[in-house]
Design a protein around this motif. Sequence first.
Motif, mmCIF file in Angstrom:
data_model
loop_
_atom_site.group_PDB
_atom_site.id
_atom_site.type_symbol
_atom_site.label_atom_id
_atom_site.label_comp_id
_atom_site.label_asym_id
_atom_site.label_seq_id
_atom_site.Cartn_x
_atom_site.Cartn_y
_atom_site.Cartn_z
ATOM 1 N N LEU A 185 0.700 -1.202 -0.148
ATOM 2 C CA LEU A 185 -0.889 0.387 0.293
ATOM 3 C C LEU A 185 0.904 1.750 0.261
ATOM 4 C CD1 LEU A 185 -2.627 1.388 -0.225
ATOM 5 C CD2 LEU A 185 -2.547 1.152 2.492
ATOM 6 N N ALA A 299 -1.799 -2.113 9.330
ATOM 7 C CA ALA A 299 -1.929 -3.649 8.011
ATOM 8 C C ALA A 299 -0.614 -3.930 8.989
ATOM 9 C CB ALA A 299 -0.436 -2.166 6.958
ATOM 10 N N TRP A 554 -9.881 -3.361 2.948
ATOM 11 C CA TRP A 554 -9.682 -2.218 2.112
ATOM 12 C C TRP A 554 -10.706 -2.077 2.030
ATOM 13 C CZ3 TRP A 554 -10.327 -7.946 0.679
ATOM 14 C CH2 TRP A 554 -8.753 -9.318 1.216
ATOM 15 N N MET A 565 -5.534 -3.563 6.012
ATOM 16 C CA MET A 565 -4.513 -3.374 4.862
ATOM 17 C C MET A 565 -4.222 -5.243 5.446
ATOM 18 S SD MET A 565 -4.072 -3.376 1.534
ATOM 19 C CE MET A 565 -2.795 -4.433 0.766
ATOM 20 N N SER A 572 -2.541 -8.839 -1.246
ATOM 21 C CA SER A 572 -1.958 -7.286 -0.853
ATOM 22 C C SER A 572 -1.307 -6.648 -1.994
ATOM 23 C CB SER A 572 -0.127 -7.525 -0.213
ATOM 24 O OG SER A 572 -0.507 -7.689 1.320
ATOM 25 N N SER A 576 -4.281 -3.250 -3.213
ATOM 26 C CA SER A 576 -3.907 -1.986 -2.108
ATOM 27 C C SER A 576 -4.071 -1.212 -3.424
ATOM 28 C CB SER A 576 -2.662 -2.245 -1.861
ATOM 29 O OG SER A 576 -2.088 -3.006 -3.612
#
Length: 604
Positions: A185, A299, A554, A565, A572, A576
Amino acid sequence: MTTTLDRPQLTADDIAMRWLQDFESALSRRNIPAAAGLFATDSYWRDLVSFTWNLKTVENPDGVTDLLTHNLDRVSPEEFELAEPAATADGVTEAWFTFTTSVGRGKGLVRLIDEDGIKAWTMLTSLQEIAGHEEPRGTRRAKGAEHGVDPERKSWSEKLAEEDAAWGKTADPYILGGGQGGIALGARLRQLGVPSLVIDRWERPGDQWRSRYKSLCLHDPVWYDHLPYLKFPDNWPVFAPKDKIADWLEFYTKVMEIPYWSSTTAASATYDEAEGRWTVEVDRNGEKVTLRPTHLVMATGMSGKPSIPTFPGSDIFEGEQQHSSQHPGPDAYAGKKVVVIGSNNSAFDICGALYENGADVTMVQRSSTHIVKSDSLVEIAMGDLYSERALESGVTTEKADLIFASLPYRIMHEFQIPLYDQIKEADKDFYQRMEDAGFDLDFGDDESGLFLKYLRRGSGYYIDVGAAELVADGKVKLAKGQVDHLTSDSVVLADGTELPADLVVYATGYGSMNGWVADLVDQETADKVGKCWGLGSETTKDPGPWEGEQRNMWKPTQQENLWFMGGNLHQSRHYSLYLALQLKARHEGIETPVYGLQEVHHLR
């Protein structure tokens, strides 16, 4: 799906273009009943941000009607065009298309059938970029060099250093954790010009991987695991060892210029609703720093906090006790008696590594486990999307991601069951040997295998890279049942079985990601957000009601400006993009009314 498309007089392109034209016409006329009437009785529309500023799936014409009623005027979709030739197989026409909205450009995939006319069975729509805020790629890439004479010239590295020094002083970032999700991200946000800072408690990016037992490797193949923008080279091993992944994450963080604070721990976070901003207190190498981000992204990995059971007698056990996330590897345990509680991925990996290093290992299986051999998973379950074969047929990583995303969760099991039926047949001798050893196997509540178990509960499976053979051969001992208590030197099961132990490893999984919110913010906020992960399938460890999407992942949550996240490398990479676009829109002041905000049905 009740009927199939059988119109031999029309080509696949004819079918797709006719439906897209009819759909666009209905939308442009704001004729919602006409647009909804283009969907089959049993149908699914999954939208990734483009219509809903959310990740949202609606079902059947009634669901389409509701989505369009709330969003059509604002979105103003148009310019629906075929992106490549359509194709018809088994009565279903698949068509890739592009479209525009009031804020950006999107891509989609529709599957069409014949149900009293051409109707959509499934449709995916996804926002790919925001108009006027495109990533600096290709013809839009940064120039880099500054030609001419400038006595105040600063080097590229000096500019990056100044940026880093400004955090918490003259610049306030969006802030996120430092695992693979946060790094992916962070790369997306960097390209979109959104100020963001990755913080991580380890000394170097990738250290969490370096700290794990030495036999750890990715169980998913390389084609499935690329990060955004920068793919693994074509000589990268199919299953990357953990130290290679660690080095890649460190390299990736550097080359993608992701603002990253290592040796940094978040101590607390509070949200000011009136100001719409977080206050995050962090400790960076012993220095207390206050950050004031607008958005806070957790995250911290899909698995969340380690679940460490407290059994009676654990306080008097004289050996070592570790959660699997804390296990340093097998080197210190040669000749020791080790009891590993659990029978999923980590348990098998740890048992295998301990056996290799001369430990006397017993695995305690408390509930049935789904096992799929790695080679079978790659060839049968993933080969059409993520493999050299897929690449040779034109299925790029990005295309594969959208194909997989286009399968609605509600019916995904229907696609998976036949694949795992093939796997059962291909590996029937292996499964028989495991059963003969007394191991309890399953293929999920509905026989749909690995992916659905992962999406529903994130546990209960092992991708076999060899350790299962040790159980089948009796080299790793197998005990079954619940743990009753520990003594000073053993683990005792409910049936009275006593397992001598110098080390107990709790391969007992992880709790929901909102557990980290309870630690960092407070329990009230964690409960406001609710459980993360799962679909509401009413299968084991995934209680209903049906959610339609991954809980809280997300996308917006019930706590304003708090995001999650997580997931594997594939998720991912793919998701993202959509989280980054949601954050970019808010950073630019674009209106982002959320359709179908995640409801909270479960707290943990």
